[in-house]
Design an enzyme around this catalytic site. Structure first.
Site, PDB file in Angstrom:
ATOM      1  N   SER A 156     -29.369  -6.364  73.438  1.00  0.00           N
ATOM      2  CA  SER A 156     -28.144  -6.806  72.746  1.00  0.00           C
ATOM      3  C   SER A 156     -26.805  -7.586  71.987  1.00  0.00           C
ATOM      4  O   SER A 156     -25.380  -7.357  71.973  1.00  0.00           O
ATOM      5  CB  SER A 156     -27.259  -7.765  74.228  1.00  0.00           C
ATOM      6  OG  SER A 156     -28.178  -9.357  73.815  1.00  0.00           O
ATOM      7  N   LYS A 196     -24.005 -17.211  76.540  1.00  0.00           N
ATOM      8  CA  LYS A 196     -23.578 -16.503  75.032  1.00  0.00           C
ATOM      9  C   LYS A 196     -22.045 -16.637  74.490  1.00  0.00           C
ATOM     10  O   LYS A 196     -21.945 -17.483  73.514  1.00  0.00           O
ATOM     11  CB  LYS A 196     -23.404 -15.264  75.154  1.00  0.00           C
ATOM     12  CG  LYS A 196     -24.601 -14.954  75.494  1.00  0.00           C
ATOM     13  CD  LYS A 196     -24.750 -12.991  75.311  1.00  0.00           C
ATOM     14  CE  LYS A 196     -26.547 -12.242  75.359  1.00  0.00           C
ATOM     15  NZ  LYS A 196     -26.412 -10.991  75.254  1.00  0.00           N
TER      16      LYS A 196
END
Length: 333
Positions: free
Chosen positions: A230, A275
């Site tokens: 990611s 995140k």
């Protein structure tokens, strides 16, 4: 008295015996424009580079394993963590070491794609190389990582897609000749493909191709103890920033996430809420969100964090340029 003893026993068990869950929450974040342990996260040799400013932070999901029931309950109650079955991250029959190795393989693939996406976006000359080889495969011992692939069965190779298309026509047990350049010298290598594990009719060579800069130029991405794919988008943007004049961030603290393929398309990720929380915690102003995660991100966006949609590396670059010019890039809703 009996009830008290039962409660005490349950409390002791809950504080000692590991629960079959893991806790997911905000993980570490790293500035891809900076250094980790004295080593630049992203660097380039043989290419002109330019000063950067601000931050381009990649973000991660933290996984807390081996927790007791009481610890799991406390993390869940904090509102910053989510519990998930341990088997969803560590499938039965796979060791923690195997899962870590798989995550590392995905991370290595994301690095190769990030480099390719940056080179493609910048329109720099490239070559197709052997990025990795599968141990024990038909190509092992005949090719080495870094070999430049010039031709396959007489077909010139000018992109990874051309290579994949050409290899798609190969058949198991039918030898084919590859022209590669190693150490500056071309050579022909004959490889007899095996059968693909998932489809016996398909040829299997055990090659992971990569898009690399031309000879004499090298891109390097170094970041230990991080797995998964990611961070690809943020790695690509860091390379673009270092290889073009003027700071891409405009001095802002930008964070983000997203997988990226060799053509620069940004893919979705999991755990975006964690995140974003970490990005807000460290002071990010802007958060780059994969287009497919936009609705989810908008529903959980922390206060004060400007969400910017990123469907491709090119879109992300344009969005940051729009911000620098005082405009409003496409957001998430």
């Amino acid at each position: 008295m009996t009830a008290l003893l039962v409660l005490l026993g349950l409390t002791v068990v809950g504080s000692v015996v590991p629960a079959p869950v893991v806790a997911l929450g905000p993980g570490p974040t790293f500035d891809t424009l900076g250094e980790v342990n004295g080593t630049p996260v992203v660097s380039a040799e043989g290419l002109p580079t330019y000063p950067t400013d601000g931050h381009l932070n990649m973000t991660t999901v933290g996984v807390t394993d081996g927790i007791t029931a009481l610890r799991a309950l406390g993390l869940w109650a904090s509102g910053t963590h989510r519990l998930a079955p341990r088997s969803s991250l560590y499938p039965p029959g796979e060791s923690a070491e195997q899962v870590t190795a798989q995550n590392q393989q995905e991370f290595d693939g994301s690095i190769a794609n990030a480099e390719a996406a940056a080179l493609t976006h910048l329109g720099l000359p490239t070559r197709v190389t052997v990025g990795a080889l599968t141990d024990g495969s038909p190509s092992a011992g005949l090719l080495v990582e870094g070999d430049e692939i010039r031709a396959v069965a007489g077909t010139p190779i000018d992109s990874v897609q051309t290579l994949l298309d050409t290899l798609g026509a190969a058949r198991p047990d039918v030898p084919l000749t590859m022209t590669v350049v190693r150490g500056g010298a071309p050579r022909d290598v004959t490889i007899t493909p095996g059968s693909h594990p998932g489809d016996p009719a398909r040829a299997f060579l055990g090659i992971t191709p990569a898009t690399s800069p031309v000879a004499g130029q090298e891109l390097t991405i170094t970041l230990g103890d991080v797995g998964g794919p990611s961070a690809g988008l943020m790695f690509s943007l860091a390379l673009v920033d270092k290889l073009t004049p003027g700071p891409l961030t405009g001095g802002r603290f930008v964070a983000g996430t997203g997988t990226v393929d060799a053509e620069g398309r940004v893919g979705p990720i999991s755990g975006i809420q964690f995140k974003m929380l970490k990005a807000q915690e460290v002071g990010a102003e802007v958060f780059l969100v994969p287009a497919a995660n936009c609705a989810e991100a908008a529903a959980d966006a922390p206060d004060g964090l400007n969400l910017v949609r990123a469907g491709t590396v090119g879109e992300a670059v344009s969005a940051l340029e729009t911000l620098e010019a005082g405009g409003t890039p496409a957001g998430c809703s």
